[in-house]
Design a protein around this motif. Structure first.
Motif, PDB file in Angstrom:
ATOM      1  N   UNK A  62       0.562  -0.669   2.852  1.00 47.36           N
ATOM      2  CA  UNK A  62       1.437  -0.737   1.693  1.00 47.36           C
ATOM      3  C   UNK A  62       1.526   0.622   1.043  1.00 47.36           C
ATOM      4  N   UNK A  63       2.647   0.876   0.397  1.00 47.76           N
ATOM      5  CA  UNK A  63       2.813   2.149  -0.266  1.00 47.76           C
ATOM      6  C   UNK A  63       3.772   2.050  -1.440  1.00 47.76           C
ATOM      7  N   UNK A  64       3.776   3.097  -2.236  1.00 51.28           N
ATOM      8  CA  UNK A  64       4.785   3.229  -3.287  1.00 51.28           C
ATOM      9  C   UNK A  64       5.359   4.632  -3.216  1.00 51.28           C
ATOM     10  N   UNK A  65       6.609   4.721  -3.662  1.00 51.38           N
ATOM     11  CA  UNK A  65       7.268   6.024  -3.738  1.00 51.38           C
ATOM     12  C   UNK A  65       8.025   6.104  -5.063  1.00 51.38           C
ATOM     13  N   UNK A  66       8.114   7.303  -5.572  1.00 54.55           N
ATOM     14  CA  UNK A  66       8.782   7.565  -6.848  1.00 54.55           C
ATOM     15  C   UNK A  66      10.277   7.276  -6.727  1.00 54.55           C
ATOM     16  N   UNK A  67      10.801   6.622  -7.738  1.00 55.40           N
ATOM     17  CA  UNK A  67      12.241   6.427  -7.875  1.00 55.40           C
ATOM     18  C   UNK A  67      12.614   6.738  -9.316  1.00 55.40           C
ATOM     19  N   UNK A  68      13.784   7.248  -9.500  1.00 56.21           N
ATOM     20  CA  UNK A  68      14.346   7.465 -10.830  1.00 56.21           C
ATOM     21  C   UNK A  68      15.792   7.007 -10.793  1.00 56.21           C
ATOM     22  N   UNK A  69      16.426   7.044 -11.931  1.00 53.53           N
ATOM     23  CA  UNK A  69      17.797   6.537 -12.054  1.00 53.53           C
ATOM     24  C   UNK A  69      18.667   7.057 -10.914  1.00 53.53           C
ATOM     25  N   UNK A  70      19.367   6.112 -10.259  1.00 52.89           N
ATOM     26  CA  UNK A  70      20.217   6.483  -9.133  1.00 52.89           C
ATOM     27  C   UNK A  70      21.335   5.468  -8.989  1.00 52.89           C
ATOM     28  N   UNK A  71      22.262   5.780  -8.086  1.00 54.82           N
ATOM     29  CA  UNK A  71      23.363   4.857  -7.843  1.00 54.82           C
ATOM     30  C   UNK A  71      22.922   3.623  -7.054  1.00 54.82           C
ATOM     31  N   UNK A  73      20.594   1.734  -8.237  1.00 56.02           N
ATOM     32  CA  UNK A  73      20.145   0.801  -9.259  1.00 56.02           C
ATOM     33  C   UNK A  73      18.738   0.998  -9.779  1.00 56.02           C
ATOM     34  N   UNK A  74      18.070   2.058  -9.361  1.00 52.62           N
ATOM     35  CA  UNK A  74      16.724   2.318  -9.877  1.00 52.62           C
ATOM     36  C   UNK A  74      16.815   2.898 -11.279  1.00 52.62           C
ATOM     37  N   UNK A  75      15.699   2.826 -12.014  1.00 50.33           N
ATOM     38  CA  UNK A  75      15.626   3.359 -13.366  1.00 50.33           C
ATOM     39  C   UNK A  75      14.594   4.478 -13.415  1.00 50.33           C
ATOM     40  N   UNK A  76      14.740   5.361 -14.380  1.00 52.60           N
ATOM     41  CA  UNK A  76      13.745   6.411 -14.567  1.00 52.60           C
ATOM     42  C   UNK A  76      12.369   5.774 -14.740  1.00 52.60           C
ATOM     43  N   UNK A  77      11.391   6.326 -14.062  1.00 53.11           N
ATOM     44  CA  UNK A  77      10.024   5.833 -14.167  1.00 53.11           C
ATOM     45  C   UNK A  77       9.636   4.781 -13.154  1.00 53.11           C
ATOM     46  N   UNK A  78      10.548   4.418 -12.255  1.00 54.54           N
ATOM     47  CA  UNK A  78      10.238   3.385 -11.270  1.00 54.54           C
ATOM     48  C   UNK A  78       9.309   3.904 -10.177  1.00 54.54           C
ATOM     49  N   UNK A  79       8.471   3.008  -9.691  1.00 52.98           N
ATOM     50  CA  UNK A  79       7.673   3.205  -8.481  1.00 52.98           C
ATOM     51  C   UNK A  79       8.087   2.066  -7.558  1.00 52.98           C
ATOM     52  N   UNK A 108       0.653   3.860 -11.945  1.00 49.86           N
ATOM     53  CA  UNK A 108       0.453   3.953 -13.405  1.00 49.86           C
ATOM     54  C   UNK A 108      -0.176   5.304 -13.748  1.00 49.86           C
ATOM     55  N   UNK A 109      -1.200   5.696 -13.006  1.00 42.26           N
ATOM     56  CA  UNK A 109      -1.871   6.982 -13.253  1.00 42.26           C
ATOM     57  C   UNK A 109      -0.927   8.159 -13.029  1.00 42.26           C
ATOM     58  N   UNK A 110       0.065   7.986 -12.156  1.00 36.45           N
ATOM     59  CA  UNK A 110       1.053   9.040 -11.887  1.00 36.45           C
ATOM     60  C   UNK A 110       2.177   9.052 -12.927  1.00 36.45           C
ATOM     61  N   UNK A 111       2.088   8.179 -13.926  1.00 37.35           N
ATOM     62  CA  UNK A 111       3.084   8.169 -14.996  1.00 37.35           C
ATOM     63  C   UNK A 111       4.272   7.262 -14.765  1.00 37.35           C
ATOM     64  N   UNK A 112       4.248   6.490 -13.715  1.00 32.73           N
ATOM     65  CA  UNK A 112       5.335   5.541 -13.457  1.00 32.73           C
ATOM     66  C   UNK A 112       5.211   4.373 -14.420  1.00 32.73           C
ATOM     67  N   UNK A 113       6.336   3.847 -14.867  1.00 33.60           N
ATOM     68  CA  UNK A 113       6.318   2.811 -15.892  1.00 33.60           C
ATOM     69  C   UNK A 113       6.663   1.414 -15.386  1.00 33.60           C
ATOM     70  N   UNK A 114       7.184   1.325 -14.163  1.00 34.13           N
ATOM     71  CA  UNK A 114       7.588   0.027 -13.641  1.00 34.13           C
ATOM     72  C   UNK A 114       7.469   0.042 -12.123  1.00 34.13           C
TER      73      UNK A 114
END
Length: 159
Positions: A62-71, A73-79, A108-114
């Motif tokens: 399993x993994x997570x990757x940074x996402x921010x507002x984009x076309x 549908x992601x929002x700033x702060x998404x993981x 969360x530790x990396x500052x992602x909010x959702x």
């Protein structure tokens, strides 16, 4: 079981990714075509984990990757959660829950909010897992498959 961070293109990660892609083909008729770059899972912008059994064989990922507002549908702060998978022989040992909790803590530790994820109706056990871990369905979909009726998007606040 040992859970360890590895690069997304580590040979053991590739092996499990091939298995999860086979499962997608069995369930949906096609692999997941989401473009993934190994660099997206490198800290601090992501993390990729593998669980190993007592014999050293990889059994879950399993993994997570940074996402921010984009076309898409992601929002700033998404993981974005990606490639959660447990080999059939290792299911029922709460590995997915352990990996998920570790990924949430790291994001969360990396500052992602959702934490966000996109799954499908052909994976009812995955949807049930996420719901039991506090994820809620979101009507406004995101990701490559956001326009598919079978797509389900779920979110969990990390703050």
């Amino acid at each position: 079981m040992q859970i360890a961070p590895v690069p997304y293109d580590h040979p053991d990660a590739v092996k499990l990714n091939d298995l999860v892609q086979q499962e997608y083909v069995e369930r949906y008729g096609d692999p997941d075509l989401t473009a993934l770059d190994p660099r997206q899972f490198a800290p601090p912008n992501g993390l990729y984990l593998l669980a190993y059994d007592a014999d050293g064989a990889p059994v879950a990922s399993g993994g997570w990757r940074r996402q921010d507002r984009s076309d898409e549908g992601y929002a700033d702060g998404d993981a974005e959660l990606k490639r959660m998978y447990v080999v059939p022989a290792a299911r029922g040992q709460r590995l997915a829950r352990r990996i998920l909790a570790t990924l949430e803590e790291d994001a969360r530790a990396a500052g992602r909010t959702r934490m966000v994820l996109e799954s499908g109706i052909a994976q009812p056990e995955a949807l049930a897992l996420y719901a039991s871990c506090g994820y809620a369905y979101q009507e406004e979909k995101f990701g490559l498959y956001r326009e598919y009726d079978s797509s389900r998007c779920m979110v969990k606040p990390l703050v």
